[in-house]
Design a protein around this motif. Structure first.
Motif, PDB file in Angstrom:
ATOM      1  N   ASP A  19      16.539   3.516   2.213  1.00 32.04           N
ATOM      2  CA  ASP A  19      17.355   2.492   2.874  1.00 32.04           C
ATOM      3  C   ASP A  19      16.560   1.226   3.148  1.00 32.04           C
ATOM      4  N   VAL A  20      15.282   1.417   3.467  1.00 31.94           N
ATOM      5  CA  VAL A  20      14.463   0.283   3.912  1.00 31.94           C
ATOM      6  C   VAL A  20      13.250   0.132   2.999  1.00 31.94           C
ATOM      7  N   LEU A  21      12.906  -1.114   2.704  1.00 30.41           N
ATOM      8  CA  LEU A  21      11.664  -1.414   1.981  1.00 30.41           C
ATOM      9  C   LEU A  21      10.632  -1.859   3.010  1.00 30.41           C
ATOM     10  N   LEU A  22       9.452  -1.272   2.935  1.00 28.33           N
ATOM     11  CA  LEU A  22       8.404  -1.693   3.868  1.00 28.33           C
ATOM     12  C   LEU A  22       7.167  -2.025   3.046  1.00 28.33           C
ATOM     13  N   PHE A  23       6.788  -3.296   3.075  1.00 30.27           N
ATOM     14  CA  PHE A  23       5.675  -3.755   2.243  1.00 30.27           C
ATOM     15  C   PHE A  23       4.372  -3.769   3.035  1.00 30.27           C
ATOM     16  N   LEU A  24       3.301  -3.371   2.369  1.00 28.53           N
ATOM     17  CA  LEU A  24       1.968  -3.442   2.978  1.00 28.53           C
ATOM     18  C   LEU A  24       0.973  -3.978   1.955  1.00 28.53           C
ATOM     19  N   ASP A  25      -0.037  -4.697   2.433  1.00 33.35           N
ATOM     20  CA  ASP A  25      -1.181  -5.014   1.593  1.00 33.35           C
ATOM     21  C   ASP A  25      -1.982  -3.719   1.375  1.00 33.35           C
ATOM     22  N   ALA A  26      -2.877  -3.755   0.414  1.00 35.48           N
ATOM     23  CA  ALA A  26      -3.586  -2.529   0.031  1.00 35.48           C
ATOM     24  C   ALA A  26      -4.854  -2.280   0.854  1.00 35.48           C
ATOM     25  N   HIS A  27      -4.956  -2.924   2.015  1.00 40.98           N
ATOM     26  CA  HIS A  27      -6.132  -2.725   2.875  1.00 40.98           C
ATOM     27  C   HIS A  27      -5.684  -2.736   4.333  1.00 40.98           C
ATOM     28  N   CYS A  28      -4.771  -1.817   4.617  1.00 33.10           N
ATOM     29  CA  CYS A  28      -4.189  -1.725   5.960  1.00 33.10           C
ATOM     30  C   CYS A  28      -4.420  -0.330   6.534  1.00 33.10           C
ATOM     31  N   GLU A  29      -4.284  -0.219   7.855  1.00 34.58           N
ATOM     32  CA  GLU A  29      -4.213   1.088   8.506  1.00 34.58           C
ATOM     33  C   GLU A  29      -3.172   0.970   9.605  1.00 34.58           C
ATOM     34  N   VAL A  30      -2.304   1.976   9.673  1.00 34.70           N
ATOM     35  CA  VAL A  30      -1.207   1.920  10.629  1.00 34.70           C
ATOM     36  C   VAL A  30      -1.560   2.762  11.870  1.00 34.70           C
TER      37      VAL A  30
END
Ligand code: LR7
Ligand code: MN
Length: 576
Positions: A220-231
């Protein structure tokens, strides 16, 4: 005495029992949460891989080598790590090429822990059980293995499996060896099904890479991240909940800094205040304070807060709405500008954009791009010119005034985007400037603007200083054309100013330099342009003097209407 002792014993045992019981309860809760989250971990974890049909001794050996570098517990809770001696020296050498501390990254386990950095109010918010599902899309070009894999692990570790349907990796034609077969193998054996990898057949840029991810996504949802993240803790639900309420909410977490050198997770110095996204008239993203009226209306710093723009790399959007509102401008190349394009489009075409403070994600901010720009084109400039022409209506003059070189460059065809704007019946940019971001407009509703010149042909000049911090106001011979550094305005409130900074006098000694500080409406930022051209600083009654000394700084002095250096004229004067 005996009674007392017995009572004591009772209290001690009772207390101990209570403690055990509470700890047990907490552990149970923790386990439950862990359980639902950890289901995302690959089924193959802990199983003997050699029995798997995918087993490959070569790749296993490479992966073992990576894991042998790990120092268990290093960087846990997001603490800062300093390397020592020769290793530190090697690290700083490598950093010059990679733009972050690769040597340290390779020592920090993929599953390092981070603190719960949220505002305490976030912990009592209740979210609906029934939230939309999400595809996390991570795009990369020549990123490094350890940071990319840590991003994936972090997402899988911290996201409830009932919402996280898939992680989509899009490789924008990387050349690094480690991102080839080894990456396919890692995903196949560690995260089958949940992680999907797509490869672009040629270098396409981050905009088209994200479009590829969006096309492949099924949630349902698209969530974009850069390739050098931590959540971090419970990062996902606050974002999904807000989209569930209204699919036209585009939401952004608080983006915390993961230090490029020490990997410290810097939770904004422990303060819960945060900035939102703005922009500059020359087309750059910047961070701005939450406007006073918005800040005052908030009951808690945990509330969703509208943001005029977004940084671009980390956001969630309903998949349906993403396509409905025009996805991305696919003619934008490589890097830059797509974040502002999307921000203006969302707002002007009926959506909204918010920072969700209960969702916090760390990002490694790098000082330069560790990957190539094909053809070494100024893709940021060209992409920006594209969206300015589409979304800024008449206000594009403010962009081209200070970026004249971009008025001549071939930016390709924008007719499709203009047609989209028409089809969606999007509001004009003037609406955005009234309702979303009341930003200072340098040539509208002002007393005057342009070059501010003395009788000696000296102009106010910012001397190309960085305007993020307080700087002394400069002087320079007037340029032949209006350039960015000599562009000043005199506002109707009597501010002698630039886009964000206002001329101010702190000291009453004479002569005294003039400082450009962030505009705040205070009395020491008020000036009066007299009939005969004196620029009088209202609170000190001193006059701006453009007599140029070796330091090229403007000063205030006692007023002398006969001095040419104190008689000023504004290039454009607006008739009231
Ligand atoms: O050609 C490319 N192909 C890619 O796949 C160029 C880049 N990329 C990938 C890259 O590997 C990375 O994963 O795209 C991602 C973003 O590139 P970065 O990390 O070099 O960009 P950035 O963090 O310096 O820049 C910010 O602005 C960009 C404008 O185009 C993007 O929107 C980035 O996603 C964005 N990053 C953030 O918003 C994180 C917070 C930074 C701030 C402020
Ligand atoms: Mn980035």
């Amino acid at each position: 005495m005996a009674l007392l002792r017995r009572r004591n014993r009772f209290v001690v045992f009772g207390g101990l029992f209570l403690c055990f019981w509470m700890v047990w309860g907490l552990l149970q809760m923790f386990e439950l949460q862990r359980d639902s989250i950890q289901k995302n971990r690959a089924a193959d974890f802990g199983k003997d891989l050699r029995a798997s049909p995918h087993y490959d001794a070569h790749y296993e050996k490479l992966l073992e080598e990576d894991e042998r570098r790990f120092v268990p517990g290093l960087g846990d809770r997001g603490v800062s790590v300093e390397l020592q001696g020769e290793e530190a020296r090697e690290a700083s050498r490598v950093m010059k090429k990679e733009a972050f501390n690769l040597i340290l990254s390779q020592k920090i386990p993929y599953n390092r822990t981070l603190n719960d950095v949220r505002h305490s109010d976030c912990k009592s918010i209740e979210y609906p059980e029934d939230l939309p599902t999400v595809s996390v899309i991570i795009i990369f070009t020549d990123e490094r293995w350890s940071t990319l894999i840590r991003t994936v692990h972090s997402v899988l570790n911290m996201s409830p499996s009932r919402y996280l349907k898939e992680v989509i990796l899009v490789d924008d034609f990387s050349a690094h060896d480690e991102l080839k077969g080894k990456l396919d193998y890692y995903i196949e054996t560690r995260f089958p099904k949940i992680v999907k990898l797509f490869r672009l057949p040629k270098r396409s840029g981050l905009i088209r890479a994200r479009l590829k991810g969006a096309e492949e996504a099924t949630s349902d949802v698209l969530l974009f991240l850069d390739a050098h993240c931590e959540v971090t803790t419970d990062w996902l639900r606050p974002l999904l909940a807000r989209i569930k309420e209204d699919e036209s909410n585009v939401v952004v977490p608080i983006i915390d800094v993961i230090d490029d050198k020490t990997f410290q997770y810097q939770n904004n110095g422990g303060t819960f205040d945060f900035e939102v996204g703005g922009f500059t008239w020359n087309g750059h993203f910047n961070w701005i304070d939450v406007p006073d009226e918005v800040a005052k209306a908030r009951k808690s710093l945990s509330e969703p807060t509208k943001t005029p723009t977004m940084a671009g790399g980390l956001f969630a959007i309903s998949r349906n709405y993403f396509w409905k509102v025009g996805s991305y401008d696919k003619e934008m190349d490589i890097w830059g500008g797509e974040n502002l394009e999307m921000s203006f489009r969302i707002w002007q075409c009926g959506g909204s954009m918010e920072t969700i403070p209960c969702s916090r994600v760390g990002h490694i901010f790098r000082n330069f791009h560790p990957y190539k720009f094909p053809g070494e084109k100024d893709t940021h400039g060209i992409n920006t010119a594209r969206f300015v022409r589409v979304w800024w209506d008449d206000y594009q003059r403010l962009f081209f005034q200070t970026r004249p070189e971009l008025a001549k460059v071939d930016i390709g065809d924008i007719s499709e985007r203009l047609a989209l704007k028409k089809k969606l019946k999007c509001k004009p940019f003037s609406w955005y400037l009234k309702n979303v971001y009341k930003k200072f407009i340098p040539d509208e509703d002002v007393i005057g603007w342009g070059r501010v010149r003395t009788q000696e042909d000296v102009c106010l000049d910012n001397l190309q200083k960085d305007e993020e911090s307080t700087q002394d106001l400069g002087l320079f011979p007037c340029n032949a054309e209006l350039s960015r550094s000599q562009y000043f305005s005199m506002s109707k409130d009597g501010e002698l100013r630039r886009e964000f900074t206002c001329a101010s006098v702190k000291s009453t000694s004479v002569p005294s330099v003039v400082e450009m500080v962030k505009c705040n409406g205070s009395p020491d930022q008020k000036w009066n342009l007299s009939q005969d051209g004196l620029l009088v600083h209202v609170s000190t009654d001193l006059c701006l003097d453009g007599h140029r000394e070796a330091d090229n700084l403007a000063r205030v002095n006692h007023c002398h209407p006969s001095r040419d250096s104190q008689i000023w004229s504004l290039e454009h004067v607006d008739n009231p």
